[in-house]
Design a protein around this motif. Structure first.
Motif, short mmCIF file in Angstrom:
data_model
loop_
_atom_site.label_atom_id
_atom_site.label_comp_id
_atom_site.label_asym_id
_atom_site.label_seq_id
_atom_site.Cartn_x
_atom_site.Cartn_y
_atom_site.Cartn_z
N GLY A 43 49.47 68.64 13.35
CA GLY A 43 48.77 67.45 13.86
C GLY A 43 48.86 67.26 15.36
O GLY A 43 48.12 66.47 15.93
N ALA A 44 49.78 67.98 16.00
CA ALA A 44 49.93 67.83 17.44
C ALA A 44 49.01 68.78 18.21
O ALA A 44 48.86 68.65 19.42
CB ALA A 44 51.38 68.08 17.85
N GLN A 46 45.91 70.29 19.95
CA GLN A 46 44.93 69.45 20.63
C GLN A 46 43.57 70.11 20.80
O GLN A 46 42.54 69.61 20.34
CB GLN A 46 45.50 69.07 22.01
CG GLN A 46 46.77 68.23 21.91
CD GLN A 46 47.53 68.10 23.23
OE1 GLN A 46 47.14 68.67 24.25
NE2 GLN A 46 48.60 67.33 23.24
N PHE A 102 34.32 67.40 13.36
CA PHE A 102 34.14 68.12 14.63
C PHE A 102 33.23 67.32 15.57
O PHE A 102 32.34 66.60 15.12
CB PHE A 102 33.48 69.48 14.38
CG PHE A 102 34.39 70.52 13.80
CD1 PHE A 102 35.41 71.07 14.56
CD2 PHE A 102 34.22 70.97 12.49
CE1 PHE A 102 36.26 72.04 14.02
CE2 PHE A 102 35.06 71.93 11.95
CZ PHE A 102 36.08 72.47 12.71
N ALA A 133 37.58 68.72 18.01
CA ALA A 133 37.35 67.30 17.74
C ALA A 133 38.13 66.56 18.83
O ALA A 133 39.34 66.41 18.73
CB ALA A 133 37.85 66.91 16.36
N ARG A 136 42.07 66.21 19.75
CA ARG A 136 42.97 65.99 18.62
C ARG A 136 42.53 66.85 17.43
O ARG A 136 42.51 66.40 16.29
CB ARG A 136 43.04 64.52 18.25
CG ARG A 136 41.74 63.75 18.28
CD ARG A 136 41.94 62.27 17.94
NE ARG A 136 42.14 61.46 19.11
CZ ARG A 136 41.19 60.64 19.64
NH1 ARG A 136 40.01 60.53 19.07
NH2 ARG A 136 41.45 59.93 20.72
N HIS A 139 45.17 67.29 14.64
CA HIS A 139 45.26 66.04 13.87
C HIS A 139 44.15 66.00 12.80
O HIS A 139 44.40 65.70 11.64
CB HIS A 139 45.14 64.85 14.82
CG HIS A 139 44.84 63.55 14.15
ND1 HIS A 139 45.78 62.82 13.46
CD2 HIS A 139 43.68 62.83 14.05
CE1 HIS A 139 45.23 61.71 12.98
NE2 HIS A 139 43.96 61.70 13.32
N MET A 140 42.93 66.33 13.22
CA MET A 140 41.80 66.28 12.29
C MET A 140 41.96 67.34 11.18
O MET A 140 41.62 67.10 10.03
CB MET A 140 40.48 66.51 13.03
CG MET A 140 40.20 65.51 14.12
SD MET A 140 40.00 63.81 13.54
CE MET A 140 39.27 63.08 15.03
N VAL A 246 55.84 67.25 26.77
CA VAL A 246 54.67 66.98 25.92
C VAL A 246 53.47 67.72 26.48
O VAL A 246 53.25 67.78 27.69
CB VAL A 246 54.39 65.47 25.86
CG1 VAL A 246 53.05 65.17 25.22
CG2 VAL A 246 55.52 64.75 25.13
N ASP A 327 43.25 61.67 24.50
CA ASP A 327 44.66 61.61 24.12
C ASP A 327 45.57 62.10 25.23
O ASP A 327 46.57 61.48 25.55
CB ASP A 327 44.92 62.45 22.87
CG ASP A 327 44.68 61.66 21.60
OD1 ASP A 327 44.14 60.53 21.70
OD2 ASP A 327 45.03 62.15 20.50
N PHE A 331 48.62 60.35 27.27
CA PHE A 331 50.02 60.80 27.36
C PHE A 331 50.53 60.66 28.80
O PHE A 331 51.65 60.23 29.04
CB PHE A 331 50.18 62.27 26.93
CG PHE A 331 49.85 62.53 25.49
CD1 PHE A 331 50.02 61.55 24.52
CD2 PHE A 331 49.35 63.77 25.10
CE1 PHE A 331 49.70 61.81 23.19
CE2 PHE A 331 49.03 64.03 23.77
CZ PHE A 331 49.21 63.05 22.82
N HIS B 72 55.77 62.03 20.58
CA HIS B 72 54.75 61.61 21.54
C HIS B 72 53.56 60.90 20.89
O HIS B 72 52.44 60.97 21.37
CB HIS B 72 54.31 62.76 22.44
CG HIS B 72 53.62 63.91 21.75
ND1 HIS B 72 54.27 64.80 20.92
CD2 HIS B 72 52.33 64.31 21.78
CE1 HIS B 72 53.40 65.71 20.50
NE2 HIS B 72 52.23 65.43 20.98
N VAL B 74 51.90 61.07 17.94
CA VAL B 74 50.81 61.61 17.12
C VAL B 74 51.18 61.85 15.66
O VAL B 74 50.29 62.04 14.83
CB VAL B 74 50.21 62.91 17.71
CG1 VAL B 74 49.64 62.66 19.09
CG2 VAL B 74 51.21 64.04 17.74
N ARG B 151 28.24 61.07 14.13
CA ARG B 151 29.66 61.39 14.29
C ARG B 151 30.42 60.22 14.92
O ARG B 151 31.53 59.90 14.53
CB ARG B 151 29.79 62.66 15.14
CG ARG B 151 31.19 62.98 15.65
CD ARG B 151 32.16 63.31 14.53
NE ARG B 151 33.49 63.56 15.04
CZ ARG B 151 34.35 62.62 15.42
NH1 ARG B 151 34.00 61.35 15.32
NH2 ARG B 151 35.54 62.93 15.88
#
Lengths: 582, 253
Positions: A43-44, A46, A102, A133, A136, A139-140, A246, A327, A331, B72, B74, B151
């Protein structure tokens, strides 16, 4: 003792594990994870997932394969790279069909962008290959896979910590895991086991990796006699947030960001004129360290682990930054209190990704030696595995490709083997939980120090002596230090006696795993007297194909420490090794 | 969210402060339930609150228990109630919390130990709204087409990391643990308004019943605490409108 019996047990609920799970609709399966599945480190991720869809401009999987081989400094097994580049296309469409959101082109297709080392026509210039996407994508992917797993009614054992791999009669019989909630030890008896347990970035002090990335699967396998392959090839991502580690995605540079030194110079143009900031990560990280050492870091100290350079996105404009890089700019605001729309962002290389890991064949089956002998019933996929598609250096966006392509292949191979009755339950070894129970009991009865200092000393020495640039003297010092820490670890004490959610015990077990991974990494690095991809030796700055165009296999001694380093040939099909220039 | 106090990287080492951190402890083995304990710890203004918790755990009290992973913002592991607001411990800095900080488990969840709550009921509610693409039409050989406008329609919900901050801040959840909670509706929204999905009516039916959207009293706590900046209450209102009008307004191209 709690006993479970499943056709297939998958350890790890990130992209590779869930992708494997989805291929097994007719089997009884369990997914074991030390976290809730949506917490997994996939999920991290990017920037994106590479596939030669050609939605934006001409592209071919052969070009993707070539870039992968060259990016990996020719240590890539080319049959694996071929599979990766070819099957990426179908796998991306499959994710889209599962609902992955996407970004889209104006005509409704999956949008694609540039990424480091991905080129058109065998190196002519950057190509739009990364499906994404926003910033992230991981994550998607993780959310979409977890959602699809719910749809497919996959059975999860959440907050279960892997402690052992069971082998009997030369076959894999299952795993042992510890239930974090209530402290009970469970035996999972299975016809096939898949490790999809991720990387071990927490071995270094500056890292992009989650606290959970502690090499659990690699270390458990290693302690059961399975070698670890190419551990010396560890990727430092060039753009980690200064001191925090990060990640600021390569997508920033894909969208056009600059790297600047203290003279305001776009120094990458000097090193790699064709790709500039979009050169592969190993090269960019080395260039940053070189700039810093030559006094052109922003602070001008010449100290490579404490100085930094700038990542500059200001010229991209507020709208593009908000749309394409929301994102990562957030950060910078959160952790550095910097507004990237108006200020450049301090960055330094950060420990990011293991190219090496548990050796597998193209079907994800774990192999135990240089003759590619499989351990029947044992599979690995994703970052914990080494197939090897990344060779000496992974290209950006190829990690997500690796997960979906080889997670899928492992699942499909198991499904086929089950259908033809080629996999069966191996008998459980006698008293399968004894090693786990003994280890936990020892940690509670030990009288030595607590784990904190051991962990911090390991992370510091790995960063300093087994980082972007290495020397024989430094690696020897590092090796001695890791051996000392291993010795101290034997007496490490867990102060918390509880069986309810004992996170101190978990952290101590994780530290043991990290030390084992670190030990194999340093041994491989010291023996490899050449520079290739992510492994750079200041005392041997050139690649040496005559002696080192081969994969390292590190075997552990039963008493601890590396017993032997053996070597396995690289599979070369299409592309003969040549000098790697960008 | 608190406004950012101006601190810079240079302050990291020079501006250390002594914090008084009060943590609400639950230690089931010892029969301790919800007892406040105070720790004093040195920190930099740029430290995350998670760094502070780690420092306490690694140097003062190994039994301190909390979840964490990505550090961080997420992965969603470390949602907890900090100074009275649900936040991710890894996404809030000491500079924004002051020198007296309180931490407790999120309200509305069964506590397992210290700051760790049982998330199983939370995920069970999420599953209830069918959080996956429903579409039985055979897919094309390549991607299903979707315009940028289509989207964009469901973008907000896709940001959700299932940390539970919204649901744990919702008075309607505190009052009635049966109701699906804002996180489920956000994720239902993500599919209901996706032009590729065909399951809107099933989900709207689930959300129209007595444990569904109408228990939302538009208090906006959820939107305020969301670490991903999702306008949660707006999405819930969107779903309410879809129920009233009988179908969601999804762009046709």
């Amino acid at each position: 003792m709690a006993y479970h019996k499943f056709d297939v047990v998958i350890v790890g609920s990130g992209g590779a594990g869930l992708m494997a799970a989805m291929q097994l609709p007719n089997a009884s399966i369990a997914v074991i994870s030390k976290v809730y599945p949506t917490r997994s480190h996939t999920g991290a991720a990017q920037g994106g997932v590479a596939a030669a869809l050609g939605n934006q401009e001409e592209d071919h999987w052969q070009w993707h394969m070539y870039d992968t081989v060259k990016g990996g400094d020719y240590l890539v097994d080319q049959d694996a790279a071929e599979v990766l580049a070819q099957e990426a296309i179908d796998a991306v469409y499959e994710l889209e069909h599962w609902g992955l959101p996407f970004n889209r082109t104006d005509d409704g297709r999956i949008d694609q962008r540039r990424f480091g080392g991905h080129t058109r026509n065998f190196g002519e210039g950057p190509v739009r290959r990364s499906c994404y996407a926003a910033d992230r994508t991981g994550h998607m992917i993780l959310q979409t896979m977890y959602q699809t797993a719910i749809k497919n009614q996959v059975r999860f054992f959440n907050e279960f910590f892997l402690t052992d791999l069971l082998i009997s009669d030369g076959r894999c019989a299952g795993v042992v895991a510890y239930s974090i909630r209530d402290g009970e030890v469970h035996t999972f008896h299975a016809k096939a086991v898949v490790f999809a347990t991720g990387g071990y970035g927490r071995a270094w002090s500056i890292t992009s990796n989650a606290l959970a990335c502690t090499g659990d699967g690699m270390a458990v396998a290693y302690r059961r006699g399975i070698p670890l392959e190419d551990m010396e090839f560890y990727q430092f991502h060039p753009t980690g947030i200064y001191r925090v580690g990060v990640l600021l995605s390569e997508a920033a540079r894909g969208e056009g960001a600059y790297l600047l030194n203290n003279e305001g110079e776009r120094f990458m143009q000097r090193y790699t004129p064709t790709l500039a900031e979009l050169a592969p990560r190993d090269i960019v990280s080395r260039c940053i360290v070189t700039e810093i050492r030559e006094g052109r870091g922003i602070a001008g100290t010449g100290e490579d682990t404490t100085d930094y350079v700038y990542l500059d996105v200001r010229h991209l404009g507020e709208q593009k930054i908000r749309e394409k890089l929301p994102d990562i700019t957030d950060f910078a605001r959160t952790y550095l209190r910097i507004e990237p729309i108006t200020e450049p962002v301090p960055i330094q290389p950060t420990a990011h990704y293991a190219m090496g890991g548990i050796p597998t064949d193209l079907e994800g089956q774990v192999i135990v030696d240089e003759n590619r002998t499989p351990l029947v019933g044992f599979y690995a996929a994703g970052e914990c595995a080494c197939v090897s598609v990344h060779g000496a250096n992974r290209l950006g966006t190829n990690s997500l490709v690796d997960l979906i392509v080889f997670g899928r292949r492992a699942g499909k191979h198991i499904a086929k083997q089950l259908a033809t009755n080629d996999l069966d339950f191996a008998p459980l070894p006698k008293d399968p939980e004894s090693a786990t129970r003994d280890a936990i009991e020892r940690l509670h009865s030990n009288t030595g120090e607590t784990e904190g200092p051991i962990r911090e000393e390991m992370r510091t020495v790995m960063m300093k002596l087994c980082g972007v640039m290495r020397t024989a003297a430094g690696l020897k010092e590092c090796q001695a230090k890791i051996a000392e820490l291993q010795e101290r670890y034997r007496n490490v004490r867990v102060t918390d006696p509880s069986t309810t959610f004992n996170t101190e015990l978990m952290e101590v077990l994780e530290l043991g795993n990290l030390l084992d991974c670190a030990e194999a990494t340093v041994a491989g690095a010291l023996a490899r007297e050449e520079s290739r991809g992510g492994h750079f030796r200041e005392d041997f700055p050139d690649r040496d194909d005559a002696n080192f165009l081969k994969h390292t296999l590190a075997y552990r001694d039963d008493e601890g420490g590396v017993k032997a380093l053996r070597y396995k040939p690289v599979t070369i099909t299409e592309f003969q090794p040549k000098e790697r220039k960008y | 969210m608190a406004t950012a106090t101006r601190v810079t990287e240079a302050d990291r080492d020079t501006q250390t402060v002594t914090l008084t951190v009060r943590i609400k402890r639950t230690q089931p083995d010892e029969g301790i339930v919800g007892k406040w304990q105070e720790f004093r710890v040195e920190a930099s203004p740029l430290d995350r609150f998670l760094d502070v918790l780690n420092k306490i755990k690694w140097t003062q009290d190994g039994t301190l228990t909390y979840r964490r992973s990505c550090a961080h913002g997420v992965c969603g592991s470390d949602a907890m109630r900090i100074n009275g607001h649900n936040r991710l411990a890894c996404k809030i800095l000491v500079a924004d919390l002051g020198t007296k900080i309180s931490a407790e488990p999120m309200l509305g969840y069964p506590v397992i130990r210290d700051l760790v709550v049982d998330m199983d009921p939370f995920f069970a509610k999420y599953e209830k709204i069918k959080p996956y693409l429903i579409n039985d039409e055979p897919p094309p050989a390549t991607e299903r087409l979707q315009s940028p406008a289509q989207r964009e329609r469901y973008d907000q919900g896709t940001k959700c990391i299932l940390c539970g901050a919204c649901t744990g801040s919702c008075p309607s959840v505190w009052a009635n643990r049966e109701w699906v909670g804002p996180h489920s509706i956000v994720n239902a929204h993500r599919f209901i308004f996706d032009s590729r999905d065909r399951g809107a009516s099933e989900r709207l039916q689930i959300l129209a019943d007595r444990t569904g959207v109408w228990r939302c009293r538009t208090i906006f706590n959820c939107a305020e605490v969301c670490p991903r900046g999702i306008p949660v209450t707006e999405l819930i209102e969107d779903v309410k409108r879809a129920i009233v009008y009988g179908s969601p307004d999804v762009p046709t191209d």
